[in-house]
Design a protein around this motif. Structure first.
Motif, PDB file in Angstrom:
ATOM      1  N   SER A  12      39.941  34.937  50.582  1.00  0.00           N
ATOM      2  CA  SER A  12      38.643  34.342  50.380  1.00  0.00           C
ATOM      3  C   SER A  12      37.496  34.937  51.153  1.00  0.00           C
ATOM      4  O   SER A  12      37.626  35.381  52.293  1.00  0.00           O
TER       5      SER A  12
ATOM      6  N   SER B  41      36.628  30.286  45.810  1.00  0.00           N
ATOM      7  CA  SER B  41      37.715  31.274  45.910  1.00  0.00           C
ATOM      8  C   SER B  41      38.866  30.763  46.777  1.00  0.00           C
ATOM      9  O   SER B  41      39.977  31.268  46.704  1.00  0.00           O
ATOM     10  N   GLN B  96      38.911  34.709  39.168  1.00  0.00           N
ATOM     11  CA  GLN B  96      39.606  35.377  40.271  1.00  0.00           C
ATOM     12  C   GLN B  96      39.399  36.886  40.218  1.00  0.00           C
ATOM     13  O   GLN B  96      39.218  37.534  41.257  1.00  0.00           O
ATOM     14  N   ARG B  99      35.992  37.610  41.483  1.00  0.00           N
ATOM     15  CA  ARG B  99      35.969  37.588  42.936  1.00  0.00           C
ATOM     16  C   ARG B  99      36.525  38.898  43.505  1.00  0.00           C
ATOM     17  O   ARG B  99      35.993  39.466  44.442  1.00  0.00           O
TER      18      ARG B  99
END
Lengths: 132, 132
Positions: A12, B41, B96, B99
Motif C-alpha cells: 500500500s 489499496s 489493483q 495501483r
DNA sequence: CGGCATCCCGTTGGATACTG
DNA sequence: CAGTATCCAACGGGATGCCG
C-alpha cells in the motif's frame, strides 16, 4: 535522500505517499504537460514543432506548460540568438526519469482504456433502463 | 494479472500513446481520485472511514469520485441493508492493477519532489533578483 | 450513516490581438 | 519565430442544507 531501497513494496501507498503523488500529479499530471513530455521524449524540438505535433494546444498553454517544466527542471530551454530566433526544448535527465516512471501508467492506460470505455457504456445503459 | 515483465522499453511514447495516457489521467489523475485509490489499496473501507482517512475532502467530491471509480470498474460498492446503512468500497482487480501502475510514479514523486521544490525556489530567487 | 441537490466563487484555459 | 497580454466562458470544487 536516504532510502533508495524501494524494491516495489508490493503493498500500500501510505497516506503520506498519496499526498506526495497527488502533489506531483497536480503539477505534471495534466493533459498538456503529459503531451509535452511525451512529445519531447523523442528528442529536442522547437517551440513551433511541439505545437504542431501536439495539435490543439493554445500558445498560452504551451508557453505556460513549458515554463513550468523548465522551472521544475524537467526540460531545458535553449535560445539561439539568430534571426528569426530559434528556441529548442529538451528533456533533462530528470525529465527522462519522469518519462520512465510514466511508462507503466501509459501501458495500463493502453491496456484498459477500452475496458473502461465499455464499463461506462454499461453504466450509461443501466442509467436509462433501471431494473423493472 | 499477466505481464509483470514491463522491462522499460526505453523509448518513446507515440502521440497516440500520449493521448491515451492523457485521457486516462484526465479521469483518474486528479488529486482526490489518487487519494481514494491509495486509501483503498489497503483494503475495503466504509464511506465515512475513507472520508476520515483522507481528511479535507468534501462529501461532494468523495461521492463524485467514488461514483466515477465505480462506473469505471475500479472500485466496487457494497451496500449492507442494515440500519443505519453501511456501505463498503473496495478496489476491483482492475483497481489493483491501476495501483500497481501508479507505484513507479509514486516512487518518482517521492524521490524527486524535494529536488523540484528546490528548483522552484531557485527559479523564484532568479525572479526577484534579475541580472544587473 | 451515506448520500444527492443547490448555490456560488475561484481557477483553468481557449480565443484573440500585439511585440521583440 | 517565439512568445506576452487581456478578456471571458466553462468547469471544478467547497459550503450548506435536505432525504432515505
Amino acid at each position: 535522500m536516504s532510502e533508495t531501497n524501494i524494491s516495489v513494496p508490493d503493498s500500500s501507498l501510505s497516506a503520506t505517499d498519496c499526498k506526495g503523488l497527488a502533489d506531483i500529479l497536480a503539477t505534471i499530471g495534466d493533459k498538456w504537460t503529459i503531451m509535452v513530455v511525451g512529445t519531447l521524449s523523442k528528442g529536442p524540438l522547437r517551440y513551433n514543432e511541439i505545437e504542431r505535433r501536439i495539435g490543439g494546444i493554445s500558445q498560452r498553454m504551451l508557453t505556460l506548460t513549458l515554463k513550468r517544466l523548465e522551472i521544475d527542471g524537467i526540460v531545458t530551454r535553449t535560445l539561439f540568438p539568430t534571426v528569426p530566433p530559434r528556441v529548442d526544448y529538451e528533456l533533462t535527465s530528470l525529465g527522462q526519469t519522469l518519462r520512465g516512471a510514466l511508462v507503466p501508467l501509459q501501458m495500463w492506460a493502453a491496456q484498459n482504456k477500452e475496458t473502461i470505455a465499455i464499463n461506462r457504456i454499461h453504466a450509461a445503459a443501466k442509467e436509462s433502463s433501471p431494473a423493472p
